[in-house]
Design an enzyme around this catalytic site. Structure first.
Site, PDB file in Angstrom:
ATOM      1  N   LYS A  76       0.877  -1.113   0.025  1.00  0.00           N
ATOM      2  CA  LYS A  76      -0.084   0.196   0.202  1.00  0.00           C
ATOM      3  C   LYS A  76       0.888   1.157   0.079  1.00  0.00           C
ATOM      4  CE  LYS A  76      -3.889   1.966   2.669  1.00  0.00           C
ATOM      5  NZ  LYS A  76      -4.825   1.920   3.664  1.00  0.00           N
ATOM      6  N   SER A 151      -9.806   1.810   2.985  1.00  0.00           N
ATOM      7  CA  SER A 151      -8.988   2.735   2.229  1.00  0.00           C
ATOM      8  C   SER A 151      -7.588   1.903   1.444  1.00  0.00           C
ATOM      9  CB  SER A 151      -8.117   3.541   2.889  1.00  0.00           C
ATOM     10  OG  SER A 151      -7.099   3.101   4.005  1.00  0.00           O
ATOM     11  N   SER A 175      -9.960  -0.568   7.247  1.00  0.00           N
ATOM     12  CA  SER A 175      -9.518  -0.546   5.834  1.00  0.00           C
ATOM     13  C   SER A 175      -8.846  -1.807   5.277  1.00  0.00           C
ATOM     14  CB  SER A 175      -8.439   0.720   5.727  1.00  0.00           C
ATOM     15  OG  SER A 175      -9.224   2.011   5.459  1.00  0.00           O
TER      16      SER A 175
HETATM   17  N1  GLN Z   1     -13.204   4.213   6.489  1.00  0.00           N
HETATM   18  C1  GLN Z   1     -12.437   4.473   7.714  1.00  0.00           C
HETATM   19  C2  GLN Z   1     -12.149   6.212   7.665  1.00  0.00           C
HETATM   20  O1  GLN Z   1     -12.609   6.490   6.551  1.00  0.00           O
HETATM   21  C3  GLN Z   1     -11.225   3.682   8.037  1.00  0.00           C
HETATM   22  C4  GLN Z   1     -10.171   3.923   7.261  1.00  0.00           C
HETATM   23  C5  GLN Z   1      -9.002   3.286   7.733  1.00  0.00           C
HETATM   24  O2  GLN Z   1      -9.217   2.101   8.239  1.00  0.00           O
HETATM   25  N2  GLN Z   1      -7.811   3.678   7.193  1.00  0.00           N
HETATM   26  O3  GLN Z   1     -11.432   6.497   8.266  1.00  0.00           O
END
Ligand code: GLN
Length: 484
Positions: A76, A151, A175
């Protein structure tokens, strides 16, 4: 070759059936063929990958190889990679070449894994759909009109379409698990502190945790074997022995006590998703597990608690991007204030700015008690719920997400709806617990994920339970059409 798991490819490499260069070339060809369609890679490091592969082949021949040696994976783009662009999918870091490797990246290098490139993601890991990237949205290989989740959506799409054999992700509120669920993969968020955060660009430091996205639990165990461990460069890393996660994979689950939280099957859950998860729970019962209803009464407040804590931490973490030290700098600033304002104004996207504003507000002197302190209290209550539940059960099972992959653009103008897609995943981050998502069926051709949450440092148990389930089912073996 690309249809096989890491475990079987590792055997093939060690037996000399094929070389890492051959395997890596196949992945690179697939990236060339499909990346334009999926947009799952921000950077492809073709030459470096082939150099890694040649070195891996040398190690394999000389008998110095480890299980991950020669296996092509992707990182990532939140993990710093020495000499390679590390953008966090933001305009702010579009020009940033990291001067060092994140510990996770270095560990995979030491294990002899091949890095194919850096995957697309929501900007600074803020999102649930991979639509907030500066580099554009990522397609879901199961249906290009749907999001892959976020994400870590680029990592998930790359693995689901078999462009990489495994990928790293990070999970602050879901995410890793949410995109794993939406793309039909296995995704593990380890216990907070199990995997080093050094060189993993910080979003919300008390919640962020790196982990693997793979086809199978066995592959996740192979990757976690490399990623887990104490790191003195990360002050929140925990100094506890790392088991061999592969060695723990063949434990019988007879007598396992599974807690099913009633709050995870209420309003907001798509009925087909609910049915698939219930069928999976029945499957566990057939395999000898006992099902117990548990209650996590405060878990439904995890989204509001998270959306104070995470933005508060991000507003502090992202203050380092000021146009002075590194990253984006605006053209011809007239004075220092103008430099700050325009560099941040032009460098960050809308969602990142929204979070910074919420966080700054929640931390301000007049509102700290009302928001930040309250959210911290709620966080404690959520942890206490889990502690009580784990006194009576070994693991907790429920859906990973309320729905399958949703249409591109569907929630982009409605942040609250977007935030609610993490309703079942966030509680584990607030409590710091390990949790895994594995495929448990389909709805209208789209994968459904089930989540298994464990007690602290029970990654071995989660992986074993997931592996046992994958011995009895073949949901994880399905491949999206058009990528074979
Ligand atoms: N969807 C969540 C957010 O927008 C979690 C994101 C994540 O785990 N990095 O913060």
């Amino acid at each position: 070759m690309y249809k096989q798991t890491i475990a079987s490819l590792s055997d093939g490499l060690h037996q000399g059936t094929f070389s890492s260069v051959e395997l890596t070339r196949q992945c690179l060809e697939r990236i060339n063929r499909y990346n334009a369609q999926l947009n799952c890679f921000i950077t492809v490091t073709e030459e470096l990958a082939l150099a890694d592969a040649r070195e891996a082949d040398r190690r394999l021949q000389s008998g110095e190889a480890a299980p991950m040696t020669g296996i092509p994976i992707a990182h990532k783009d939140i993990f710093c990679t020495d000499g390679v662009k590390t953008s966090c999918a933001s305009r702010m870091l579009d020009n940033f070449i990291a001067p060092y490797d994140a510990t996770v990246v270095a560990s995979f290098k030491n294990a002899g894994a091949v890095m194919l490139g850096k995957t697309n993601m929501d900007e600074f890991a803020m999102g649930s759909s991979n639509e907030t990237s500066f580099y554009g949205a990522v397609g879901n290989p199961w249906d290009s009109t749907k999001v892959p989740g976020g994400s870590s959506g680029g990592s998930a799409a790359a693995v689901a379409a078999r462009l990489a054999l495994g990928a790293t992700g990070t999970d602050t509120g879901g995410s890793i698990r949410q995109p794993a669920a939406l793309c039909g993969l296995t995704g593990l968020k380890p216990t907070y502190g199990r995997v080093s955060r050094y060189g993993m660009i910080a979003f919300a430091s008390s919640l962020d945790q790196g982990g693997p996205l793979t086809y199978t639990a066995e592959d996740a165990a192979l990757m976690l074997n490399v990623m887990a461990g104490f790191d003195e460069k990360d002050s929140t890393s925990i100094d506890q022995a790392v088991p061999d996660y592969c060695a723990g994979l063949n434990q019988c689950i007879d007598g396992l006590k599974i807690g099913v939280p009633k709050e995870f099957f209420g309003e907001g859950l798509d009925s087909v998703v609910g049915d698939r998860v219930e069928q999976a729970i029945q499957q566990f019962e057939k395999m000898g597990a006992t099902i117990v209803e548990v209650s996590l009464p405060n878990s439904m407040l995890s989204v509001p608690a998270y959306y104070v804590v995470a933005p508060a931490e991000c507003s502090s973490n992202l203050s380092r991007f000021d146009g002075v030290r590194y990253g984006y700098r605006c053209e011809e600033p007239v004075d220092l204030m103008d430099l700050y304002k325009r560099s941040r104004g032009e460098g960050f996207g809308a969602e990142v700015k929204r979070r910074i504003m919420i966080g700054t507000y929640a931390l301000s002197a007049g509102y700290y008690d009302a928001y930040y302190l309250k959210a911290q209290k709620l966080r404690q209550l959520i942890s206490d719920d889990f502690r009580r539940a784990f006194a009576g059960v070994d693991v907790i099972i429920g859906p990973t997400t309320p729905t399958t992959a949703f249409p591109v653009g569907d929630k982009l103008d409605d942040p609250i709806q977007m935030y609610l897609s993490d309703i079942y995943t966030i509680a584990a981050n607030l409590a710091g617990l390990p949790a895994i998502s594995i495929p448990c069926g389909f709805s209208d051709g789209l994968p459904v994920g089930m989540q298994i949450i464990g007690a602290y440092f029970k990654e071995e148990q989660l992986l074993n339970i997931a592996h046992q389930y994958q011995q009895e089912t073949d949901w994880h073996k399905q491949m999206p059409e058009g990528f074979s």
